[in-house]
Scaffold this active site. Sequence first.
Site, PDB file in Angstrom:
ATOM      1  N   SER A  63       2.424   4.870   1.236  1.00  0.00           N
ATOM      2  CA  SER A  63       2.941   5.393   2.488  1.00  0.00           C
ATOM      3  C   SER A  63       1.749   5.864   3.317  1.00  0.00           C
ATOM      4  O   SER A  63       0.778   6.400   2.779  1.00  0.00           O
ATOM      5  CB  SER A  63       3.876   6.563   2.174  1.00  0.00           C
ATOM      6  OG  SER A  63       4.298   7.184   3.351  1.00  0.00           O
ATOM      7  N   SER A  64       1.798   5.619   4.597  1.00  0.00           N
ATOM      8  CA  SER A  64       0.772   6.058   5.556  1.00  0.00           C
ATOM      9  C   SER A  64      -0.580   5.382   5.374  1.00  0.00           C
ATOM     10  O   SER A  64      -1.584   5.844   5.904  1.00  0.00           O
ATOM     11  CB  SER A  64       0.592   7.587   5.522  1.00  0.00           C
ATOM     12  OG  SER A  64       1.808   8.223   5.856  1.00  0.00           O
ATOM     13  N   ALA A  65      -0.610   4.246   4.664  1.00  0.00           N
ATOM     14  CA  ALA A  65      -1.869   3.509   4.502  1.00  0.00           C
ATOM     15  C   ALA A  65      -2.198   2.649   5.718  1.00  0.00           C
ATOM     16  O   ALA A  65      -3.326   2.211   5.872  1.00  0.00           O
ATOM     17  CB  ALA A  65      -1.823   2.636   3.251  1.00  0.00           C
ATOM     18  N   GLY A  66      -1.194   2.385   6.580  1.00  0.00           N
ATOM     19  CA  GLY A  66      -1.439   1.583   7.783  1.00  0.00           C
ATOM     20  C   GLY A  66      -0.796   0.204   7.761  1.00  0.00           C
ATOM     21  O   GLY A  66      -1.117  -0.639   8.591  1.00  0.00           O
ATOM     22  N   LYS A  67       0.121  -0.026   6.852  1.00  0.00           N
ATOM     23  CA  LYS A  67       0.756  -1.338   6.715  1.00  0.00           C
ATOM     24  C   LYS A  67       1.510  -1.744   7.977  1.00  0.00           C
ATOM     25  O   LYS A  67       1.355  -2.872   8.450  1.00  0.00           O
ATOM     26  CB  LYS A  67       1.714  -1.347   5.515  1.00  0.00           C
ATOM     27  CG  LYS A  67       1.062  -1.038   4.196  1.00  0.00           C
ATOM     28  CD  LYS A  67       2.070  -0.982   3.057  1.00  0.00           C
ATOM     29  CE  LYS A  67       3.194  -0.009   3.258  1.00  0.00           C
ATOM     30  NZ  LYS A  67       2.828   1.408   3.246  1.00  0.00           N
ATOM     31  N   SER A  68       2.323  -0.861   8.512  1.00  0.00           N
ATOM     32  CA  SER A  68       3.117  -1.207   9.696  1.00  0.00           C
ATOM     33  C   SER A  68       2.224  -1.458  10.907  1.00  0.00           C
ATOM     34  O   SER A  68       2.504  -2.353  11.711  1.00  0.00           O
ATOM     35  CB  SER A  68       4.120  -0.097  10.016  1.00  0.00           C
ATOM     36  OG  SER A  68       5.082  -0.004   8.994  1.00  0.00           O
ATOM     37  N   ASP A 128      11.054   0.203   5.655  1.00  0.00           N
ATOM     38  CA  ASP A 128      11.571   1.402   6.318  1.00  0.00           C
ATOM     39  C   ASP A 128      12.776   1.080   7.207  1.00  0.00           C
ATOM     40  O   ASP A 128      13.693   1.889   7.337  1.00  0.00           O
ATOM     41  CB  ASP A 128      10.487   2.085   7.154  1.00  0.00           C
ATOM     42  CG  ASP A 128       9.456   2.800   6.309  1.00  0.00           C
ATOM     43  OD1 ASP A 128       9.686   2.992   5.090  1.00  0.00           O
ATOM     44  OD2 ASP A 128       8.406   3.176   6.871  1.00  0.00           O
ATOM     45  N   GLY A 168       0.832  -1.193   0.000  1.00  0.00           N
ATOM     46  CA  GLY A 168       0.000   0.000   0.000  1.00  0.00           C
ATOM     47  C   GLY A 168       0.867   1.243   0.000  1.00  0.00           C
ATOM     48  O   GLY A 168       2.093   1.161   0.114  1.00  0.00           O
TER      49      GLY A 168
END
Length: 189
Positions: free
Chosen positions: A12-17, A37, A10
């Site tokens: 950046s900032s989609a919530g993957k981590s 990252d 997804g």
Amino acid sequence: MHGRIIFLNGTSSAGKSSIARELLQVLDEPYFHMPVDSFHAMRSRREIDADRLPDVLRRTWRGFHRAVAGMAEAGNNVVVDHVLSEEWRLLDCLGLFDAREVVLVGVRCSPEETQRRERARGDRPAGLAARQFDRVHAHGLYDIECDTTTATAEDCARRIGAFLPRRPLPTAFEKLRARLRPDLRTVVR
């Protein structure tokens, strides 16, 4: 025995981590979270000339892919959070990973919400997710998708965990390999 790769793709900032951290809590088997990252963070902080930066970034991504493949080949289960914003990244992964053992998860989030998250984080260039939005999902095929605009990371992780025992074959990775890498029609490993 080959380890499974839960591949979260997804912007950046989609919530993957956040999903990856929750997966480590809800899955019964041991998994390693390998975020791209972290690989970028391992690089020295010395400034890189603009003309050299694309090559350095490409080598970093290629090394990351090989590290993930190595962990899985050694029998470890891995959760990867990734940004397939360049076609070569997917093609490289298709050549390295055991496609039957990859669960490809599309992590989506509205452009408005990713923009809000970018501002709140403060560690991403403004508009990064918007620039990645169309390219990240261009391959168009997933085993399962989550939308973090409204669903929590925990909800997404539970949904993915419930999906794992009933995932259909062929996998999205197998289908993508057949379509995009016909030179690899047989199982790599």
